[in-house]
Design a protein around this motif. Structure first.
Motif, PDB file in Angstrom:
ATOM      1  N   THR A 186     -10.028 -14.032  -3.489  1.00  0.00           N
ATOM      2  CA  THR A 186     -10.148 -12.784  -4.244  1.00  0.00           C
ATOM      3  C   THR A 186      -9.191 -11.751  -3.663  1.00  0.00           C
ATOM      4  OG1 THR A 186     -12.460 -13.223  -4.786  1.00  0.00           O
ATOM      5  CG2 THR A 186     -11.711 -10.948  -4.956  1.00  0.00           C
ATOM      6  N   TYR A 187      -8.333 -11.218  -4.501  1.00  0.00           N
ATOM      7  CA  TYR A 187      -7.408 -10.143  -4.139  1.00  0.00           C
ATOM      8  C   TYR A 187      -7.965  -8.847  -4.714  1.00  0.00           C
ATOM      9  CZ  TYR A 187      -3.894 -13.472  -2.554  1.00  0.00           C
ATOM     10  OH  TYR A 187      -3.217 -14.444  -1.876  1.00  0.00           O
ATOM     11  N   THR A 188      -8.307  -7.893  -3.838  1.00  0.00           N
ATOM     12  CA  THR A 188      -8.852  -6.606  -4.263  1.00  0.00           C
ATOM     13  C   THR A 188      -7.748  -5.564  -4.199  1.00  0.00           C
ATOM     14  OG1 THR A 188     -11.046  -7.186  -3.438  1.00  0.00           O
ATOM     15  CG2 THR A 188     -10.603  -4.859  -3.849  1.00  0.00           C
ATOM     16  N   LEU A 189      -7.363  -5.043  -5.362  1.00  0.00           N
ATOM     17  CA  LEU A 189      -6.358  -3.998  -5.459  1.00  0.00           C
ATOM     18  C   LEU A 189      -7.082  -2.696  -5.791  1.00  0.00           C
ATOM     19  CD1 LEU A 189      -4.989  -6.799  -6.605  1.00  0.00           C
ATOM     20  CD2 LEU A 189      -3.054  -5.286  -7.042  1.00  0.00           C
TER      21      LEU A 189
ATOM     22  N   VAL B  33       0.850  -1.195   0.000  1.00  0.00           N
ATOM     23  CA  VAL B  33       0.000   0.000   0.000  1.00  0.00           C
ATOM     24  C   VAL B  33       0.883   1.241   0.000  1.00  0.00           C
ATOM     25  CG1 VAL B  33      -1.739   1.274   1.309  1.00  0.00           C
ATOM     26  CG2 VAL B  33      -1.843  -1.216   1.193  1.00  0.00           C
ATOM     27  N   GLY B  34       0.595   2.158  -0.885  1.00  0.00           N
ATOM     28  CA  GLY B  34       1.398   3.369  -1.035  1.00  0.00           C
ATOM     29  C   GLY B  34       2.282   3.352  -2.261  1.00  0.00           C
ATOM     30  N   GLN B  35       2.480   2.163  -2.838  1.00  0.00           N
ATOM     31  CA  GLN B  35       3.297   2.084  -4.046  1.00  0.00           C
ATOM     32  C   GLN B  35       2.476   2.505  -5.263  1.00  0.00           C
ATOM     33  OE1 GLN B  35       4.849  -1.879  -4.350  1.00  0.00           O
ATOM     34  NE2 GLN B  35       6.432  -1.540  -2.794  1.00  0.00           N
ATOM     35  N   GLY B  36       3.176   2.880  -6.290  1.00  0.00           N
ATOM     36  CA  GLY B  36       2.519   3.270  -7.530  1.00  0.00           C
ATOM     37  C   GLY B  36       3.440   4.113  -8.379  1.00  0.00           C
TER      38      GLY B  36
END
Length: 348
Positions: free
Chosen positions: A118-121, A92-95
């Motif tokens: 289920t992976y929720t991005l 979280v915080g990457q991008g």
């Protein structure tokens, strides 16, 4: 003869046309994915052990502005023993400069399949555009591991259409439309000051009450037995041995000084009835005072020691009782300047 001459040439042309046709058919077979080949690949992937992509739920691809979120739900079929690899999932915080990962949730999806998760991005749009623009979310790789085996699942790229918050190009004063995301508020200092003043007054009142109760405030400082009690208390703290002769002698002198200052004259053992007549509030302590004066006489004149009041603690308790009587009854104000100073032996 002519027919035999051109027969080999015709045969070569036909052979060349056949090879060209076969090449075209092969090219078409590789360029267009056939249903049979694709089905074979899916069956092979379904039979292999590891992590398999079940489906992806994409968000809408239009109508985004800065700050909007794009939840991408990836359903994976994960066999037993496979876990996310270290640093195998985005944090979280990457991008990049356009999108930033705000949330990563994992939930069971047994309604899809027995081993589905289920992976929720949830990506957030961080780029502010000045005109409608198509932005592309780069592919994301999810990596899993089982012992020494590593398998990666790639979430494909995803394109969205973003629009500006305001039409900057159409406004001449677009610079005035830029505001901070927060607005400063006035800080009210009255309430903290009132609370601080209240606590200060409370602390001051408690301090004054403690000083008054300890006899260190106002008229109580002038009370003779209160001063004598404080002197003996200091002696008890300074001398570990309570039977120390010098400390005990000082304690007796403090007792005699308190009696003398209470009535404004030197009080001897024979004068105790007169002392109690002038200070009747100490009448219930007549026996203790007589025993203390007798012990003082024995100590200062070298007589056999008395069994009572042989320790500072005994005098400390007596002076505490005398101090309490002073506090409960009306305070007498002797003329200490006219009172005669007690001799070394205060009794005779």
């Amino acid at each position: 003869m002519n027919a035999h001459r051109y027969a080999p040439r015709a045969h070569g042309v036909a052979h060349g046309l056949a090879r060209t046709l076969l090449a075209l058919l092969a090219a078409c077979a590789f360029s267009v994915p056939g249903s049979a080949a694709q089905g074979d690949g899916d069956n092979a992937g379904a039979g292999a052990e590891g992590v398999r992509l079940h489906d992806i739920a994409w968000p809408r691809s239009f109508g985004y502005r800065i700050g909007d979120t794009l939840p991408i739900r990836v359903t994976l079929e994960i066999d037993d023993g496979w876990v996310p690899d270290r640093d195998g999932l985005p944090e979280v915080g990457q991008g990049d400069r356009q999108f930033e990962l705000r949330r990563l949730d994992v939930a069971d999806a047994r309604q899809r399949c027995a081993r589905c998760r289920t992976y929720t991005l949830e990506w957030q749009l961080m780029k502010s555009v000045r005109a409608p623009q198509t932005l592309q979310r780069a592919p994301t790789t999810l990596r899993f591991r089982k012992d020494n085996q590593v398998q990666a699942v790639t979430v494909p790229a995803f394109a969205i259409n973003a629009a500006p918050l305001l039409n900057w190009q159409a406004r001449k004063d677009w610079i005035n439309s830029v505001h901070p995301g927060y607005r400063a508020q006035n800080f009210d200092v009255n309430a903290p000051l009132l609370r601080a003043a209240g606590w200060t007054l409370t602390a001051a009142a408690l301090l004054l009450a403690g000083l008054w109760a300890a006899g260190r405030l106002g008229g109580q400082r002038a009370r003779p037995f209160a001063r004598a009690w404080r002197e003996v208390r200091a002696l008890r703290r300074a001398h570990d041995e309570q039977a120390d002769g010098d400390a005990l002698a000082l304690a007796f002198r403090a007792l005699h000084r308190g009696c003398n200052e209470t009535v404004g004259r030197t009080v001897f053992a024979v004068g105790l009835p007169d002392f109690l007549r002038d200070a009747p509030e100490f009448g219930d302590l007549a026996d203790e005072l007589a025993a203390a004066f007798a012990a003082s006489r024995s100590m200062f004149y070298g007589l056999p020691p008395s069994a009572r009041f042989a320790r500072i603690d005994d005098l400390y308790a007596l002076l505490g009782a005398l101090r309490n009587r002073e506090r409960l009854h009306a305070r007498r104000t002797p003329t200490s300047g006219n009172a005669p100073a007690p001799a070394t032996a205060a009794v005779r």
